[in-house]
Design a protein around this motif. Structure first.
Motif, PDB file in Angstrom:
ATOM      1  N   ALA A 544       0.820  -1.216   0.000  1.00 25.72           N
ATOM      2  CA  ALA A 544       0.000   0.000   0.000  1.00 25.72           C
ATOM      3  C   ALA A 544       0.850   1.260   0.000  1.00 25.72           C
ATOM      4  O   ALA A 544       0.391   2.323  -0.429  1.00 25.72           O
ATOM      5  N   SER A 545       2.103   1.148   0.477  1.00 27.00           N
ATOM      6  CA  SER A 545       2.991   2.316   0.529  1.00 27.00           C
ATOM      7  C   SER A 545       3.718   2.562  -0.786  1.00 27.00           C
ATOM      8  O   SER A 545       4.498   3.518  -0.898  1.00 27.00           O
ATOM      9  N   ALA A 546       3.485   1.708  -1.797  1.00 26.02           N
ATOM     10  CA  ALA A 546       4.163   1.867  -3.090  1.00 26.02           C
ATOM     11  C   ALA A 546       3.721   3.170  -3.758  1.00 26.02           C
ATOM     12  O   ALA A 546       2.645   3.702  -3.461  1.00 26.02           O
ATOM     13  N   PRO A 547       4.547   3.691  -4.670  1.00 33.50           N
ATOM     14  CA  PRO A 547       4.198   4.950  -5.356  1.00 33.50           C
ATOM     15  C   PRO A 547       2.848   4.846  -6.067  1.00 33.50           C
ATOM     16  O   PRO A 547       2.538   3.830  -6.695  1.00 33.50           O
ATOM     17  N   LYS A 548       2.074   5.931  -5.934  1.00 35.37           N
ATOM     18  CA  LYS A 548       0.779   5.997  -6.599  1.00 35.37           C
ATOM     19  C   LYS A 548       0.714   7.245  -7.482  1.00 35.37           C
ATOM     20  O   LYS A 548       1.466   8.205  -7.282  1.00 35.37           O
ATOM     21  N   VAL A 549      -0.174   7.190  -8.429  1.00 34.50           N
ATOM     22  CA  VAL A 549      -0.297   8.299  -9.386  1.00 34.50           C
ATOM     23  C   VAL A 549      -1.769   8.650  -9.550  1.00 34.50           C
ATOM     24  O   VAL A 549      -2.656   7.891  -9.169  1.00 34.50           O
ATOM     25  N   ASN A 550      -2.001   9.805 -10.150  1.00 32.03           N
ATOM     26  CA  ASN A 550      -3.355  10.229 -10.495  1.00 32.03           C
ATOM     27  C   ASN A 550      -3.249  11.261 -11.613  1.00 32.03           C
ATOM     28  O   ASN A 550      -2.150  11.719 -11.950  1.00 32.03           O
ATOM     29  N   TYR A 551      -4.383  11.619 -12.172  1.00 33.24           N
ATOM     30  CA  TYR A 551      -4.380  12.612 -13.240  1.00 33.24           C
ATOM     31  C   TYR A 551      -3.959  13.972 -12.704  1.00 33.24           C
ATOM     32  O   TYR A 551      -4.320  14.362 -11.589  1.00 33.24           O
ATOM     33  N   LYS A 552      -3.220  14.716 -13.517  1.00 31.41           N
ATOM     34  CA  LYS A 552      -2.923  16.103 -13.217  1.00 31.41           C
ATOM     35  C   LYS A 552      -4.073  16.939 -13.766  1.00 31.41           C
ATOM     36  O   LYS A 552      -4.269  17.032 -14.984  1.00 31.41           O
ATOM     37  N   LEU A 553      -4.865  17.508 -12.883  1.00 31.62           N
ATOM     38  CA  LEU A 553      -6.066  18.210 -13.316  1.00 31.62           C
ATOM     39  C   LEU A 553      -5.707  19.510 -14.030  1.00 31.62           C
ATOM     40  O   LEU A 553      -4.910  20.310 -13.528  1.00 31.62           O
ATOM     41  N   PRO A 554      -6.299  19.747 -15.207  1.00 30.63           N
ATOM     42  CA  PRO A 554      -5.965  20.965 -15.966  1.00 30.63           C
ATOM     43  C   PRO A 554      -6.621  22.197 -15.359  1.00 30.63           C
ATOM     44  O   PRO A 554      -7.675  22.124 -14.720  1.00 30.63           O
ATOM     45  N   GLY A 555      -5.985  23.350 -15.571  1.00 28.41           N
ATOM     46  CA  GLY A 555      -6.567  24.622 -15.160  1.00 28.41           C
ATOM     47  C   GLY A 555      -7.511  25.152 -16.218  1.00 28.41           C
ATOM     48  O   GLY A 555      -7.780  24.508 -17.237  1.00 28.41           O
ATOM     49  N   PHE A 556      -7.990  26.380 -16.000  1.00 29.57           N
ATOM     50  CA  PHE A 556      -8.977  26.949 -16.920  1.00 29.57           C
ATOM     51  C   PHE A 556      -8.433  27.062 -18.337  1.00 29.57           C
ATOM     52  O   PHE A 556      -9.110  26.695 -19.311  1.00 29.57           O
ATOM     53  N   LEU A 557      -7.224  27.578 -18.500  1.00 27.71           N
ATOM     54  CA  LEU A 557      -6.696  27.794 -19.847  1.00 27.71           C
ATOM     55  C   LEU A 557      -6.564  26.482 -20.605  1.00 27.71           C
ATOM     56  O   LEU A 557      -6.877  26.412 -21.805  1.00 27.71           O
ATOM     57  N   SER A 558      -6.121  25.428 -19.924  1.00 22.98           N
ATOM     58  CA  SER A 558      -5.996  24.121 -20.585  1.00 22.98           C
ATOM     59  C   SER A 558      -7.365  23.590 -20.986  1.00 22.98           C
ATOM     60  O   SER A 558      -7.546  23.071 -22.100  1.00 22.98           O
ATOM     61  N   LYS A 559      -8.340  23.708 -20.093  1.00 23.33           N
ATOM     62  CA  LYS A 559      -9.690  23.248 -20.414  1.00 23.33           C
ATOM     63  C   LYS A 559     -10.293  24.079 -21.546  1.00 23.33           C
ATOM     64  O   LYS A 559     -10.943  23.534 -22.453  1.00 23.33           O
ATOM     65  N   PHE A 560     -10.077  25.379 -21.495  1.00 28.43           N
ATOM     66  CA  PHE A 560     -10.597  26.268 -22.528  1.00 28.43           C
ATOM     67  C   PHE A 560     -10.038  25.896 -23.900  1.00 28.43           C
ATOM     68  O   PHE A 560     -10.778  25.747 -24.875  1.00 28.43           O
ATOM     69  N   TRP A 561      -8.726  25.717 -23.975  1.00 28.34           N
ATOM     70  CA  TRP A 561      -8.097  25.415 -25.259  1.00 28.34           C
ATOM     71  C   TRP A 561      -8.517  24.042 -25.766  1.00 28.34           C
ATOM     72  O   TRP A 561      -8.757  23.859 -26.964  1.00 28.34           O
ATOM     73  N   GLU A 562      -8.628  23.083 -24.878  1.00 25.82           N
ATOM     74  CA  GLU A 562      -9.053  21.745 -25.293  1.00 25.82           C
ATOM     75  C   GLU A 562     -10.471  21.777 -25.853  1.00 25.82           C
ATOM     76  O   GLU A 562     -10.755  21.145 -26.884  1.00 25.82           O
ATOM     77  N   LEU A 563     -11.357  22.515 -25.214  1.00 24.84           N
ATOM     78  CA  LEU A 563     -12.726  22.586 -25.697  1.00 24.84           C
ATOM     79  C   LEU A 563     -12.796  23.273 -27.060  1.00 24.84           C
ATOM     80  O   LEU A 563     -13.605  22.877 -27.916  1.00 24.84           O
ATOM     81  N   GLN A 564     -11.953  24.295 -27.289  1.00 29.04           N
ATOM     82  CA  GLN A 564     -11.940  24.932 -28.610  1.00 29.04           C
ATOM     83  C   GLN A 564     -11.550  23.921 -29.688  1.00 29.04           C
ATOM     84  O   GLN A 564     -12.139  23.893 -30.778  1.00 29.04           O
ATOM     85  N   GLN A 565     -10.573  23.066 -29.388  1.00 30.70           N
ATOM     86  CA  GLN A 565     -10.155  22.054 -30.349  1.00 30.70           C
ATOM     87  C   GLN A 565     -11.262  21.041 -30.602  1.00 30.70           C
ATOM     88  O   GLN A 565     -11.499  20.634 -31.742  1.00 30.70           O
ATOM     89  N   VAL A 566     -11.949  20.628 -29.542  1.00 33.11           N
ATOM     90  CA  VAL A 566     -13.045  19.662 -29.693  1.00 33.11           C
ATOM     91  C   VAL A 566     -14.174  20.287 -30.511  1.00 33.11           C
ATOM     92  O   VAL A 566     -14.750  19.629 -31.401  1.00 33.11           O
TER      93      VAL A 566
END
Length: 751
Positions: A544-566
């Motif tokens: 249980a003490s082994a390294p764990k990971v998770n998503y790096k949550l994007p900020g507004f600018l990243s979400k904004f730019w991604e939505l424009q591309q979509v």
């Protein structure tokens, strides 16, 4: 005798008294603002109206009290035309299917994706929210009766903005120094334009788009007048700032607003070019003009546009049916999509979920249903939501065939490049499998079917085996290029026997596959569509003490730019033919309309007012011909452009023609679905242009005669509107009247 004549100088006045002012007998009342002929020509070349006044009205709008009263009456007429029977029909009409549904999603805060920016949808949602809508109606089908939906309030938003467009047309032409009669004609044309009336009476986005387009042009004309009078005053800054805010609003309704930005951009470049050639303008002053326009016409619209998306993200905080369009990182910013930390290491025996990289992260999935054709083995699909049927366990294929192999007590062994592995579906205990059988949908030679094959206790065969090929890792994790790491390693899976790659693309299976995305094994796989990553990993032997990971949550600018591309990708993908779509070459000729709604011999059919439509198209042709003729005359040495009238109307009509062209010609470059309503912003410019041509042609006539001609044109426009009004209001009519109204064979409405 005349040679000896000497004019007698007037006697000197007494000390302390100034010389008397000589008064011309011809002009006994001197005007300080009087301009001689040369000064008038120079003023006209810069866009000044003939003569100057000491008190410059805001935006150059010299509107009399009588005109304001007239404008009030026009607004009342426009409101009566657009609000008449607004509650009819009481069922879903045309694209209310989409935009009503989006209002429901906003109210329920469920994320969705649309190809249009959010402002117009937010305005409609606000009306629905204020009037108590709970978002439960599904807007599923055209003709579905509204139930507990404040649809009249929602329709009131585009209807009100449609009404407001009428006085804007009047004020815009007055700001462009056209006569009141001309401005009245334009407002009547727009009031009784059948297409604009029809479009503004339903939960659609084009009426807000046209309103903000008209508002932008009005503010810009006011700014241009202020700029010619005196720049950098408080009024000058006000009109320029309002132009920028309105630009942000128009592009926040639809991306067609980019054409309005282009129109003002061309006008701005023309202004700056003239300033650059004016030797009285110092470099410092030119720089001030440039920076002011850059701030107000670029920075302010961009900030406004981004603010609309910030509101969009704040409202749509929960997971919805638009999740599948977005990246995995984006999805995990939504409520209900969060994920607990997961082990970074992936070992033999790990329970994993695999996600596809290039199609917005669907999960590799299987369920206890078989293909109806081909091998008729268990289906393997790509599924956009979390589910226990997404779970697979990784095994070493060289030992997994041994039924006595105990993976739980074997030493921990990480998955490395080139390793030969198998994926066992945990829920059904079948293996990820491929063979030389064509897929049920993508039935081509280079595609093989992928299925789930086997049974409990069966070790499997060689068609279950896959080689791991690491594509790239994450710079933050050096180990991610040496072995599989959760969320960090992107890899491909190559089938051992056939050499094809595990592959998915945006092809949906039929109903028997629950319309989930097809997964195949592709021998000529596009690399981007054959990339995968592991989202979650669990192994009983990893502490249980082994390294764990998770998503790096994007900020507004990243979400904004991604939505424009979509949005861009989705918009470009709307290439399927529609029963009532049309191409741009047919729009100025009004070749066909759009069927909105049909029931019981009543129909709502979007078609324009022929008189208004053809007049605007003719005005465009006339301007091009006359402008070309003047250019030819200038080449032959004629000095037409020394005339103040020619300069004035060339500047006025040229600006409106550029607006028309920039809102029309770009559609020829688009391969997506197009409809008649895409022409409406260009039509607005065309109507103003036709009225400007009227202003020129009647400029030498007496006001009474000009008003009489305008009255005849208004009567013709109103008669055309009345003749086709049953199609705008969905009113009952007879078969004979329906046939009489069909002036063109291509108008495909029916009784």
């Amino acid at each position: 005798m005349s040679g000896n004549f000497r004019a007698r100088r007037p006697a000197s006045p007494p000390p302390g008294v100034s010389h008397p002012v000589l008064v011309s007998q011809r002009f006994p009342h001197p005007r300080d603002e009087h301009l001689d002929a040369d000064e008038r020509r120079i003023a006209a070349s810069k866009g000044f109206a003939p003569g100057r006044t000491k008190n410059f009205p805001p935006g150059g709008l010299n509107i009399t009290s009588g005109e304001w009263k007239l404008l009030f009456v026009i607004v009342l007429v426009a409101a009566a035309v657009r609000l008449f029977r607004l509650s009819k029909p009481n069922s879903v009409v045309f694209d209310e299917v989409h935009f009503g549904k989006f209002a429901s999603k906003y109210i329920k805060t469920q994320y969705f994706v649309d190809v249009h920016p959010p402002l117009a949808k937010l305005l409609i949602t606000l009306a629905a929210f204020v009037f108590g809508y709970d978002g439960q109606f599904d807007f599923k089908d055209i003709g579905k009766i509204y139930d507990h939906v404040p649809y009249v309030a929602m329709r009131m938003v585009p209807a009100t903005l449609g009404v407001a467009t009428v006085p804007l047309a009047y004020l815009t032409l007055r700001a462009l120094d056209c006569r009141a009669t001309t401005a009245l004609l334009a407002s009547i044309f727009i009031t009784f334009e059948n297409g604009m009336v029809t479009q503004s009476r339903h939960i659609l986005l084009d009426s807000p788009l046209i309103f903000f387009t008209a508002l932008t042009i009005f503010f810009w004309c006011g700014f241009c007048n202020e700029d010619k009078h005196e720049p950098f005053t408080s009024s000058w800054w006000t009109w320029l700032t309002l132009s920028g805010l309105s630009l942000g609003a128009v592009v926040s309704c639809k991306w067609v607003g980019l054409f309005t930005i282009a129109t003002l951009g061309v006008s701005t470049l023309y202004q700056l070019w003239n300033l650059l050639g004016d030797l009285r303008v110092t470099p410092r002053l030119f720089f001030r003009h440039f920076v002011a326009r850059a701030i107000c016409l670029i920075a302010i619209p961009v900030l406004f546009y981004m603010a609309m998306f910030q509101i969009h993200f704040l409202i749509l905080e929960n997971s919805g049916d638009g999740d599948g369009f977005m990246s995995s990182e984006f999805q995990h910013t939504l409520g209900g999509r969060g994920m607990a930390d997961t082990f970074a290491d992936v070992a033999l025996g790990s329970t994993v979920t695999l996600r596809h990289v290039n199609t917005q992260g669907g999960y590799l999935h299987s369920h206890a249903h078989n293909y109806p054709t081909g091998s008729k083995q268990q289906q393997i699909t790509l599924y956009p939501h979390r589910d226990s049927n997404n779970d697979f366990r990784i095994f070493n294929s060289t030992v997994e065939e041994n039924p006595d192999f105990d993976w739980e007590n074997s030493p921990l062994e990480y998955v490395k490049p080139g390793m030969r592995i198998r994926f066992r579906h945990i829920a059904t205990e079948k293996h990820l499998h491929s063979h030389e059988i064509r897929p049920p949908v993508s039935d081509v030679d280079f595609q093989n079917e992928v299925s789930a094959y086997g049974m409990p206790g069966f070790g499997g065969d060689a068609n279950d085996d896959w080689f791991v090929e690491i594509e790239h890792g994450d710079k933050r994790d050096k180990e991610s290029t040496k072995r599989l790491r959760t969320l960090r390693t992107t890899f491909r899976l190559r089938h051992v026997l056939t050499g094809c790659y595990l592959f998915s693309h945006k092809v949906k299976l039929p109903e028997w596959g629950y319309e989930q995305q097809e997964v195949t094994c592709n021998k000529n796989a596009v690399r981007a569509n054959s990339l995968w990553f592991i989202e979650t990993s669990w192994h009983p032997k990893i502490p249980a003490s082994a390294p764990k990971v998770n998503y790096k949550l994007p900020g507004f600018l990243s979400k904004f730019w991604e939505l424009q591309q979509v949005m861009w990708t989705t918009n470009a993908g709307l290439t399927d033919r529609h029963t009532f779509d049309s191409r741009p070459d047919s729009w100025p000729r009004l070749r066909r309309g759009i069927n909105f709604w049909v029931k019981d011999h009543r129909q709502i059919y979007l078609v324009g007012n022929p008189m208004v439509w053809y007049t605007s198209s003719l005005a465009v042709v006339v301007y091009v011909v006359v402008r070309g003729f003047l250019i030819l005359r200038a080449k032959r040495g004629f000095r037409d452009f020394d005339s103040t009238k020619v300069v004035k109307y060339d500047s006025l009509c040229g600006f409106l023609f550029v607006g028309w062209g920039l809102h029309y010609f770009p559609f020829f470059l688009m391969g997506r679905q197009l409809f008649l309503h895409h022409y409406f912003p260009a039509l607005y410019f065309g109507i103003l242009l036709s009225c400007s041509v009227f202003d020129l042609l009647t400029s030498t006539l007496r006001p009474r005669v000009r008003l009489q001609i305008a009255a005849v044109l208004c009567v013709l426009a109103i008669w055309n509107f009345q003749h086709l009004s049953p199609l705008a209001y969905g009113s009952p009519w007879t078969k004979a009247k329906c046939e009489q109204a069909k002036w063109l064979k291509t108008w495909d409405f029916s009784w």
